[in-house]
Motif scaffolding. Structure first.
Motif, short mmCIF file in Angstrom:
data_model
loop_
_atom_site.label_atom_id
_atom_site.label_comp_id
_atom_site.label_asym_id
_atom_site.label_seq_id
_atom_site.Cartn_x
_atom_site.Cartn_y
_atom_site.Cartn_z
N TYR A 1 9.38 16.84 12.36
CA TYR A 1 9.81 16.05 13.53
C TYR A 1 10.83 15.01 13.10
O TYR A 1 10.58 14.21 12.20
CB TYR A 1 8.60 15.36 14.16
CG TYR A 1 8.94 14.37 15.26
CD1 TYR A 1 9.30 14.81 16.52
CD2 TYR A 1 8.91 12.99 15.02
CE1 TYR A 1 9.61 13.91 17.54
CE2 TYR A 1 9.21 12.08 16.03
CZ TYR A 1 9.57 12.55 17.29
OH TYR A 1 9.88 11.66 18.28
N LYS B 1 13.07 12.18 15.20
CA LYS B 1 13.26 11.64 16.55
C LYS B 1 14.72 11.83 16.99
O LYS B 1 15.64 11.52 16.23
CB LYS B 1 12.90 10.15 16.54
CG LYS B 1 12.97 9.51 17.90
CD LYS B 1 12.72 8.01 17.83
CE LYS B 1 13.34 7.35 19.04
NZ LYS B 1 13.36 5.89 18.92
N TYR C 1 16.90 11.33 23.26
CA TYR C 1 16.35 11.44 24.62
C TYR C 1 15.25 12.50 24.75
O TYR C 1 15.29 13.52 24.09
CB TYR C 1 17.46 11.78 25.61
CG TYR C 1 18.45 10.65 25.75
CD1 TYR C 1 18.18 9.57 26.58
CD2 TYR C 1 19.64 10.68 25.03
CE1 TYR C 1 19.09 8.53 26.69
CE2 TYR C 1 20.55 9.64 25.14
CZ TYR C 1 20.26 8.56 25.97
OH TYR C 1 21.15 7.53 26.07
N ARG C 2 14.31 12.22 25.64
CA ARG C 2 13.26 13.19 26.02
C ARG C 2 13.17 13.17 27.55
O ARG C 2 13.47 12.16 28.19
CB ARG C 2 11.90 12.86 25.37
CG ARG C 2 11.26 11.61 25.80
CD ARG C 2 11.14 10.52 24.84
NE ARG C 2 11.73 10.01 23.73
CZ ARG C 2 12.62 10.37 22.81
NH1 ARG C 2 13.17 11.36 22.79
NH2 ARG C 2 13.03 9.73 21.81
N GLU D 1 9.99 7.14 22.89
CA GLU D 1 9.24 8.31 22.41
C GLU D 1 7.72 8.08 22.45
O GLU D 1 6.94 8.98 22.13
CB GLU D 1 9.69 8.70 21.00
CG GLU D 1 9.12 7.88 19.86
CD GLU D 1 9.81 6.53 19.63
OE1 GLU D 1 10.46 6.00 20.55
OE2 GLU D 1 9.64 5.99 18.51
N THR E 1 17.87 18.08 28.58
CA THR E 1 17.37 17.45 27.35
C THR E 1 18.26 17.82 26.16
O THR E 1 18.60 16.96 25.34
CB THR E 1 15.90 17.88 27.08
OG1 THR E 1 15.17 17.80 28.29
CG2 THR E 1 15.26 17.00 26.03
N ASN F 1 21.01 15.40 23.79
CA ASN F 1 20.81 15.27 22.33
C ASN F 1 21.79 16.18 21.58
O ASN F 1 21.49 16.62 20.47
CB ASN F 1 19.38 15.66 21.97
CG ASN F 1 18.35 14.70 22.56
OD1 ASN F 1 18.37 13.51 22.25
ND2 ASN F 1 17.48 15.19 23.42
N ARG G 1 6.72 16.99 29.73
CA ARG G 1 7.73 16.37 28.87
C ARG G 1 8.46 17.42 28.05
O ARG G 1 7.90 18.48 27.78
CB ARG G 1 7.07 15.39 27.88
CG ARG G 1 6.58 14.10 28.51
CD ARG G 1 5.94 13.25 27.42
NE ARG G 1 5.77 11.89 27.88
CZ ARG G 1 6.44 10.83 27.41
NH1 ARG G 1 7.30 10.96 26.42
NH2 ARG G 1 6.22 9.64 27.90
N PHE H 1 10.68 17.26 24.34
CA PHE H 1 11.46 16.58 23.29
C PHE H 1 12.12 17.62 22.41
O PHE H 1 11.82 18.81 22.50
CB PHE H 1 10.60 15.60 22.46
CG PHE H 1 9.58 16.23 21.56
CD1 PHE H 1 9.95 16.73 20.31
CD2 PHE H 1 8.25 16.30 21.93
CE1 PHE H 1 9.01 17.30 19.47
CE2 PHE H 1 7.30 16.88 21.10
CZ PHE H 1 7.69 17.38 19.86
N THR H 2 13.06 17.17 21.60
CA THR H 2 13.77 18.09 20.71
C THR H 2 13.72 17.54 19.30
O THR H 2 13.55 16.32 19.10
CB THR H 2 15.25 18.23 21.12
OG1 THR H 2 15.85 16.92 21.07
CG2 THR H 2 15.41 18.79 22.52
N THR H 3 13.84 18.42 18.33
CA THR H 3 13.92 17.99 16.93
C THR H 3 14.69 19.03 16.13
O THR H 3 14.45 20.23 16.30
CB THR H 3 12.49 17.76 16.34
OG1 THR H 3 12.62 17.41 14.95
CG2 THR H 3 11.61 18.98 16.43
#
Ligand code: PLP
Ligand code: COI
Length: 338
Positions: free
Chosen positions: A12, A14, A17-18, A37, A104, A108, A145, A147-149
């Motif tokens: 992960y 950070k 944006y999420r 986050e 998303t 990012n 939600r 998120f990206t990584t």
């Protein structure tokens, strides 16, 4: 931003944006992109007490001609839909799911690794029950939600063959809980995974929990096997996750490579007759297996511990070629982001 694209593992990091959407009073709100986050929820939230949560996983790829695409997000939307229904959670509409994935990733975009490093932006949509629930019942309020990584290879050696073992543990219940991506299924695989690593194995080959005689999947990927006559064989079971990578590979095998494919039950006893074995999934891509250990017996695949098997390599090159924009994709497989 200071990321060494060459040495990314599967972890992960950070990103700015999420996407967050709330379900309340029977409906989803519009959703926002947030820089925060941290999730702050009630101590009695449905997810914390009864594990009412599910997730998806897909990737954004930078192509040879510097576009950014993601791979078959419609199938992730559909599978999350199935997971939500099985867990008594409200469905997040498929078209909104795809829209939210695009938003998303776009927000990012600098974190989508450049072409040529073998790295991608992993996208993690998920949902959980948020309000206090103390009797055993579903929550009324939820968060969806994404998120990206940025990630590199799931297994440390990249495409080097791995060693797996048949554990003494079951991961799924006998009647098919594996076919959704739910937190609880994965929680049940954590002890076997830690135990496998402690004993020097990269993954577990789970057998069917009802009879423990048939091959199912690993903790995070499906299996494909190649027979001596170059047929692609993959387990049929209702307690494994219906992998999007696997569905895509079967199509690629038939339509691009002219290979025969079969989805059928695979007795563990048959594994020693196969020529090649590999794990397939969004994270695993197509990771070759060199050795399978079952207590005192070892199966060494003829493809060995040095290289990918020949057919596995053809499948890998074709699938990746499609994802990276080098080979013409089947209609609808690549969703353009920029
Ligand atoms: N099986 C399990 C248990 C997984 O966690 C995954 C990963 O998502 C897969 C299979 C592969 O599925 P997909 O190809 O859709 O990523
Ligand atoms: C995926 O490949 O997307 C997975 O979910 C596998 C694992 C990281 C859970």
């Amino acid at each position: 931003m200071n990321i060494d694209w060459n040495n990314l593992g599967f972890g992960y990091i950070k990103t700015p944006y999420r996407f967050i959407s709330h379900f309340k009073d029977g409906k989803w709100d519009e959703g926002v992109l947030s820089e925060d986050e941290i999730v702050k929820i009630n101590e009695c939230a449905g997810v914390l007490q009864y594990a009412q949560t599910c997730f998806e996983g897909l990737k954004a790829y930078r192509t040879t001609d510097n576009r950014v695409v993601c791979f078959r997000p419609d199938l992730n939307a559909k599978r999350m839909h199935d997971s939500c229904q099985r867990l008594e959670m409200p469905v997040y509409p498929d078209d909104k799911f795809i829209e939210a994935v695009i938003k998303t990733v776009k927000s990012n975009i600098d974190y989508v690794p450049p072409y040529g490093y073998g790295a991608t932006l992993y996208i993690r949509p998920y949902m959980f029950g948020e309000n206090p629930v103390i009797g055993v019942k579903p929550a009324d309020e939820y968060q969806f939600r994404i998120f990206t990584t940025p990630v590199g290879p799931y297994f440390k050696g990249g495409v080097k063959p791995i060693t797996i073992r048949v554990p003494d543990f079951d991961r799924a219940a006998p009647r098919g809980t594996g076919h959704i991506k739910a937190g609880l299924n994965y929680a049940m695989s954590l002890h076997p995974i830690v135990d496998a690593h402690k004993n020097g194995f990269d993954e577990n080959m789970y057998l069917d929990p009802a009879t423990r005689t048939k091959v199912e999947e690993t903790g995070g990927a499906n299996f494909i096997f190649i027979t001596k006559d170059n047929t692609v064989v993959t387990p049929k079971s209702n307690s494994i996750l219906p992998s999007i990578t696997r569905r895509s590979l079967l199509y690629v095998a038939e339509k691009y490579l002219g290979l025969k494919t079969i989805e059928r039950e695979i007795p563990f006893e048959e594994v020693k007759t196969f020529k090649e074995c590999a794990l397939c999934g969004t994270a695993a891509v197509l990771s070759p297996v060199g050795k399978i250990v079952n207590k005192d017996t070892e199966i060494l695949l003829p493809s060995g511990m040095e290289n990918m098997g020949e057919v596995t390599k053809q499948l890998y090159d074709t699938l990746l070629g499609i994802q990276l924009g080098k080979i013409d994709p089947p209609e609808g497989w690549l969703k353009e982001i920029i």
